[in-house]
Write a protein that holds these residues in place. Structure first.
Motif, mmCIF file in Angstrom:
data_model
loop_
_atom_site.group_PDB
_atom_site.id
_atom_site.type_symbol
_atom_site.label_atom_id
_atom_site.label_comp_id
_atom_site.label_asym_id
_atom_site.label_seq_id
_atom_site.Cartn_x
_atom_site.Cartn_y
_atom_site.Cartn_z
ATOM 1 N N VAL A 64 0.880 -1.172 0.000
ATOM 2 C CA VAL A 64 0.000 0.000 0.000
ATOM 3 C C VAL A 64 0.914 1.218 0.000
ATOM 4 N N ALA B 291 -4.030 0.185 5.013
ATOM 5 C CA ALA B 291 -3.393 -1.110 5.312
ATOM 6 C C ALA B 291 -4.072 -1.782 6.495
ATOM 7 N N THR C 110 1.157 -6.856 9.241
ATOM 8 C CA THR C 110 1.269 -5.513 8.677
ATOM 9 C C THR C 110 2.604 -4.905 9.090
ATOM 10 N N SER D 248 5.232 -1.449 8.499
ATOM 11 C CA SER D 248 5.397 -0.081 8.017
ATOM 12 C C SER D 248 6.850 0.170 7.645
ATOM 13 N N VAL E 281 1.210 -7.241 4.488
ATOM 14 C CA VAL E 281 0.757 -5.937 4.001
ATOM 15 C C VAL E 281 1.818 -4.920 4.402
ATOM 16 N N HIS F 81 3.233 -1.100 4.065
ATOM 17 C CA HIS F 81 2.714 0.218 3.689
ATOM 18 C C HIS F 81 3.744 1.303 3.955
#
Length: 212
Positions: free
Chosen positions: A35, A47, A63, A65, A140, A142
């Motif tokens: 993302v 996300a 997830t 970052s 995921v 992001h």
């Protein structure tokens, strides 16, 4: 490029449904979603919604970052604290992302991912424990400036902001980064590389192209 209005909730559900039916391109057991978007577009929010929608479908999700994979301050600020080219080229530790996030998800990999590496507040390693993403799980990732780096995303989503919206929604103290995003548009053309583009000029009324 044609955009259709959608809510953030429906967008997350649509992306989760599309991802849930995908097979990883490398034939491995893990799906990798990116993302991408400037901080002003809040890619972490989408996300999080997407991760929740995937979990409701029974998929394990991790997830991550890119904010947890910044380089040490001595490298980020080598040419000053507000150098847009450094922000674009050397703020994020792409080597560590490959080593700690993507390679464990290659076919035959361990699924053992480091969720973050560096704390920019303390300028020290986070020493976070590794987390294992089970087979069939979804990563995921992001953050900004994700595309054009050869990351092996099975689904890439780009949150697009017009130059005016990007300036309005970027905090004044961070507007020195704007030339980096202008360069990103010129050199990478992220909307052309993404599988789905979300126009986020109005944070309450997004629109998107649909997947693929």
């Amino acid at each position: 490029m044609r955009f259709e209005p959608i809510t953030w909730e429906r967008l997350a559900e649509a992306l989760a449904g599309h991802a849930d039916g995908q097979t990883p391109a490398d034939g491995g057991p893990w799906l990798r979603i990116g993302v991408d978007g400037a901080p002003a577009a809040r890619p972490g929010d989408l996300a999080a919604r997407l991760a929740e929608a995937l979990r409701e479908r029974g998929r394990p999700v991790l997830t991550v970052s890119t904010g947890g994979f910044l380089r040490p301050a001595s490298l980020r600020y080598e040419y000053g604290k507000e150098d847009p080219d450094s922000y674009a080229d050397s703020w994020f530790d792409t080597g560590a992302l490959w080593r700690e996030v993507f390679r464990p998800l290659e076919p035959g990999g361990s699924g053992r991912i480091l969720p973050d590496l560096w704390n920019p507040g303390t300028d020290r390693a986070t020493r976070s424990p590794y987390q294992v993403l089970p087979e069939g799980g979804v990563l995921v990732l992001h953050g900004p400036l994700l595309l054009g780096r050869w990351f092996p995303f099975d689904l890439a989503v780009h949150l697009s902001l017009s130059p005016g919206a990007l300036r309005r929604r970027t905090e004044e103290s961070e507007r020195w980064t704007l030339p980096a995003f202008a360069r990103y548009e010129d050199e990478v053309a992220p909307a052309g590389q993404a599988d789905a583009v979300v126009r986020a000029d109005d944070p309450h009324h997004p629109a998107w192209t649909g997947p693929g």
